[in-house]
Scaffold this active site. Structure first.
Site, PDB file in Angstrom:
ATOM      1  N   ALA A 153       0.868  -1.187   0.000  1.00  4.92           N
ATOM      2  CA  ALA A 153       0.000   0.000   0.000  1.00  4.92           C
ATOM      3  C   ALA A 153       0.901   1.232   0.000  1.00  4.92           C
ATOM      4  O   ALA A 153       1.422   1.629   1.039  1.00  4.92           O
ATOM      5  CB  ALA A 153      -0.899  -0.015   1.239  1.00  4.92           C
ATOM      6  N   GLU A 154       1.093   1.818  -1.178  1.00  5.35           N
ATOM      7  CA  GLU A 154       2.084   2.892  -1.318  1.00  5.35           C
ATOM      8  C   GLU A 154       1.675   4.159  -0.566  1.00  5.35           C
ATOM      9  O   GLU A 154       2.527   4.845   0.008  1.00  5.35           O
ATOM     10  CB  GLU A 154       2.332   3.205  -2.800  1.00  5.35           C
ATOM     11  N   GLN A 211       8.787   0.468  -4.491  1.00  5.75           N
ATOM     12  CA  GLN A 211       9.471  -0.613  -5.208  1.00  5.75           C
ATOM     13  C   GLN A 211       9.754  -0.284  -6.676  1.00  5.75           C
ATOM     14  O   GLN A 211      10.819  -0.577  -7.192  1.00  5.75           O
ATOM     15  CB  GLN A 211       8.597  -1.863  -5.102  1.00  5.75           C
ATOM     16  N   PHE A 212       8.793   0.311  -7.338  1.00  4.83           N
ATOM     17  CA  PHE A 212       8.963   0.745  -8.731  1.00  4.83           C
ATOM     18  C   PHE A 212       8.310   2.116  -8.880  1.00  4.83           C
ATOM     19  O   PHE A 212       7.190   2.312  -8.392  1.00  4.83           O
ATOM     20  CB  PHE A 212       8.273  -0.226  -9.706  1.00  4.83           C
ATOM     21  N   ASP A 270       6.825   3.186 -11.256  1.00  7.77           N
ATOM     22  CA  ASP A 270       5.544   2.962 -11.932  1.00  7.77           C
ATOM     23  C   ASP A 270       4.384   2.831 -10.937  1.00  7.77           C
ATOM     24  O   ASP A 270       3.227   2.980 -11.309  1.00  7.77           O
ATOM     25  CB  ASP A 270       5.631   1.677 -12.756  1.00  7.77           C
ATOM     26  N   PRO A 291      -0.284   5.641  -6.231  1.00  5.06           N
ATOM     27  CA  PRO A 291      -1.189   5.655  -5.065  1.00  5.06           C
ATOM     28  C   PRO A 291      -0.679   6.563  -3.940  1.00  5.06           C
ATOM     29  O   PRO A 291      -1.464   7.003  -3.099  1.00  5.06           O
ATOM     30  CB  PRO A 291      -1.196   4.190  -4.591  1.00  5.06           C
ATOM     31  N   HIS A 350       7.319  -1.223 -15.729  1.00  4.76           N
ATOM     32  CA  HIS A 350       8.572  -1.371 -14.975  1.00  4.76           C
ATOM     33  C   HIS A 350       9.647  -0.485 -15.584  1.00  4.76           C
ATOM     34  O   HIS A 350      10.831  -0.742 -15.400  1.00  4.76           O
ATOM     35  CB  HIS A 350       9.042  -2.835 -14.962  1.00  4.76           C
TER      36      HIS A 350
END
Ligand SMILES: Cc1ncc(C[n+]2csc(CCOP(=O)(O)OP(=O)(O)O)c2C)c(N)n1
Ligand SMILES: [Mg+2]
Length: 737
Positions: A466-467, A489-490, A492, A496, A537
């Site tokens: 959950a960003e 993490q990415f 992309d 959120p 990615h």
């Protein structure tokens, strides 16, 4: 899980209090004081409405109908001890915690002395640091995750007493952060019924339940979100029903127009939290007698009959009648009380109307820390660090190695650093590590490998996927003086978290007029050239973030720069987006030996990676090695001399180095990996065109990705992203112009 449910029927609730006569533990004096605060809250609203109609203030948002629950929370919790993330209807709570009406009017008129924001925020956007009322924004619900982070921060400080220490001459953000905490502190956060539909609310509930955190969630349910009724908003019409399955919670459902019942609910909720049992949820049924705001007329969507039903539950008039019935006040006492309040408000309004507005020159003050300047020479320790490595046989470390080493060094040096994100831990099931059954993961790119093993679960841990929660919780922790270094993490999947970054993290210091700050570091794996990375990615998009005032953005192209800039990011006092190009993590380009634990590079200082006299190439990230390749070829073939500037940090950026170079070469090419149009290079090119027009012998050119997404098939990827040959051709053309 404990549940206490009080049906929202005020006469019964008050009647039962009368029967038992213990008023949930409130004394008669406290009840009179509660009424006084409720009445005052309503009258401040009335005054503001008048002032708005007279065009003496510019906006009004009332807390009418929410007074009883607010005062009850204020009586059950402690200002300057517990922490508060209220929402705009919490005027009565703020008054109960000690905010003065004068201070509220100062915000209405937008005065320089408005303690919440210095005239920067609308009224009812509370921020009072000495009371622990944390600055509030306007997006509904974006305070909730921060409240969770605040509670986590308090608990972390209680468990890590060394984190309080600030070594003398540390020269970092710690010198300016108060990290006081209480062992049994509680964090209060409130929201409306409509706001409980926001995803961040659910992320926050989950995180609080997972961590058994001492947070009281208060949903002030007035049945409407502007014109949208609760049954359209909340499946089944009851938020209590929807959240009832969350583990570790204490639940209360109460008539929020009844100050006594509400106080009982908060007292029980607070006790549950203070006892360390977990979070609590208070669902308070209230009313909204004054429409949503002065810009709304609820008669357009609510019939009189419904509005009259609400009016009968008005907390101010009914509490007044109750006090009269109970004999706590008589007409004379009531008159006296009301007269005193009116007199106090009159003085407050008169004073506020005389208050001076802020100076127009102050508009950029407190976008960034006034205490630590990350562009200063204090962060330029490159020369000293090189001496450290001298004499030793250098081992070549990748960017991934040196980022990992920098995180390790900084965690050793500063116990306020916590690292969390998706997959960043070595292994959440710690017993597997202890029994040596597994080696540990440490991030999908292994950048945080070994850190959990070395520093423990409290300091390095996996978050739910959950960003928004990652950034929101980090923001709350940083508000408490911690230094979260979180990972997205990415790139992309940063979106959120965009609300938290753009509307919260970057704005906190400015909007609170330096009352609060949240110097979080967000590490993000970015970029393409992956041969198969495809759309999701490979994204860049740095200009979307450099467009945000208040946020530092850096983008190193090699190991040493990554180490030096990450150290500055961690030690400085501003929020930093630290962009790590995935393709560069383990590239042979730009490897270096370990530069020691104090190697730092100031922000806003470019690096001339290749000096030259005929053309300036301004670039950064993974385009740096590609530009170098193109330059070497062109120089070999044509005997020209081209200067490559690696910006390294994108906000702030090094205009002096660009200007000096273009002044010398008279030609400029801006090269970047993101899509061409509206990108980072547009700003650089525009500045050159504007400020260096007289120096130019050729147009300013850009080389960047095609205005499309990055495709999976390598042939397409090559065609989309800027290649050395594209750079070569553009340079050649500019030289020949
Ligand atoms: C994210 C976001 N979306 C929309 C808005 C506009 N807006 C402000 S208040 C509001 C309704 C909120 O209703 P509720 O949560 O029930 O609180 P209430 O005002 O009823 O107390 C809306 C839609 C906003 N401020 N933020
Ligand atoms: Mg509502």
């Amino acid at each position: 899980m404990a549940t206490t449910k009080t049906e929202p029927k005020l006469p019964l609730a008050l009647g039962s209090a009368r029967k038992t006569k213990n008023y949930e533990g409130l004394t008669r004096e406290q009840l009179i004081q509660a009424y006084r605060l409720m009445y005052m809250s309503r009258r401040v609203d009335d005054r503001e409405i008048l002032l708005k109609r007279q065009q003496k203030i510019f906006f009004q948002m009332s807390g009418a109908g929410h007074e009883a629950v607010g005062v009850a929370a204020g009586l059950a919790l402690k200002a300057g001890y517990d922490w508060f993330y209220p929402y705009y209807r919490d005027r009565a709570l703020c008054l109960a915690l000690g905010v003065e009406p004068y201070q509220m009017f100062l915000q209405g008129v937008g005065a320089a002395d408005d303690p919440s924001s210095g005239g920067r925020q609308m009224p009812s956007h509370w921020s009072y640091p000495s009371l622990h009322i944390v600055t509030q924004s306007s997006p509904t619900g974006s305070q909730i995750l921060q409240a969770v982070g605040c509670a986590e921060g308090g608990r972390y400080l209680a468990r890590h007493r060394n984190a309080e220490e600030v070594p003398s001459g540390s020269g970092d953000y710690r010198e300016f952060k108060n990290v006081s905490f209480q062992n049994d502190e509680v964090t209060y956060v409130s929201l409306g019924d409509g706001t409980s539909s926001e995803g961040e609310f659910w992320e926050a509930m989950n995180a609080a339940a997972l961590g058994k955190l001492p947070v009281i969630f208060c949903v002030e349910d007035n049945g409407y979100a502007i014109s949208v009724p609760v049954e359209v908003q909340t499946a089944g019409g009851s938020i209590s029903r929807l959240v009832s399955g969350f583990p570790n919670f204490h639940f209360e459902e109460v008539d929020g127009t009844d100050p006594i019942a509400s106080y009982g609910a908060f007292r029980r909720a607070a006790k549950y939290c203070r006892d360390g049992l977990g979070p609590a949820f208070v669902h308070a049924h209230v009313i909204r007698p004054y429409s949503h705001s002065l810009s709304d007329d609820e008669r357009l969507y609510r019939p009189d009959s419904e509005r009259e039903r609400d009016a009968q539950r008005d907390p101010v008039t009914r509490t007044q009648m109750y006090l009269l019935r109970e004999g706590m006040l008589d007409d004379k006492g009531l008159n006296q009380l009301e007269k005193e309040v009116e007199a106090e408000l009159q003085i407050a309004v008169d004073r506020a109307l005389e208050a001076l507005p802020p100076a127009p020159e102050s508009v950029t003050t407190f976008l960034y820390s006034p205490d630590i300047d990350p562009t200063s020479s204090a962060f330029d320790t490159q020369a000293a660090a090189e001496v450290v490595s001298e004499g030793k046989k250098p081992t070549t470390k990748t960017m991934a190695d040196l980022i990992n080493a920098t995180l390790r060094d900084e965690m050793k040096r500063d116990e306020r650093i916590v690292i969390f994100g998706e997959d960043v831990a070595d292994c959440s099931r710690e017993e597997y590590l202890k029994q040596k059954l597994v080696k540990g993961k440490g991030g999908v790119f292994k950048l945080t490998y070994g850190l959990q093993c070395e520093f423990g679960n409290d300091r390095v841990f996996n978050s739910p996927l959950a960003e928004a929660a990652i950034v929101g919780r980090a923001t709350g922790m940083a508000t408490r003086g911690l230094k979260p270094v979180v990972e997205i993490q990415f790139f992309d999947y940063i979106w959120p978290a965009m609300m938290q970054i753009r509307d919260e993290l970057a704005t906190i210091r400015w909007r609170s007029n330096n009352g609060y700050a949240a110097p979080v570091v967000i590490r993000v794996a970015i970029g393409g050239y992956l041969t198969g990375g495809a759309i999701y990615h490979s994204q860049c998009g740095e200009s979307i973030f450099t467009h945000i005032p208040g946020l530092r953005v850096v983008f190193p192209s090699n190991s040493l720069d990554a180490a030096g800039l990450l150290r500055t990011a961690i030690r400085c006092d501003d929020p930093v987006l630290f962009l790590e190009h995935k393709r560069l993590y383990r590239e042979s380009y730009g490897r270096a030996s370990y530069p020691g634990p104090d190697y730092a590079i100031p922000f806003g200082k470019a690096n001339i990676v290749h000096p030259g006299t005929d053309l300036t190439v301004i670039t950064y990230g993974a385009v740096v090695p590609r530009a170098l390749q193109a330059v070497q070829k062109l120089e070999r073939e044509q005997g020209v001399s081209i200067e490559i500037i690696d910006l390294r940090s994108l906000n702030p950026f090094d205009w002096e180095t660009i200007a000096a170079s273009v002044g010398k070469t008279n030609r400029a090419l801006v090269a970047y990996e993101d899509t061409l149009s509206w990108g980072y290079g547009a700003e650089i090119a525009a500045r050159i065109a504007d400020q260096l027009f007289d120096e130019l012998d050729a147009p300013v050119r850009r080389v960047a990705a095609k205005d499309t997404f990055v495709a999976y098939q390598p042939i397409l990827e090559d065609a989309i992203l800027p290649q050395p040959n594209d750079l070569y051709l553009a340079m050649k053309e500019l030289l020949e112009y």
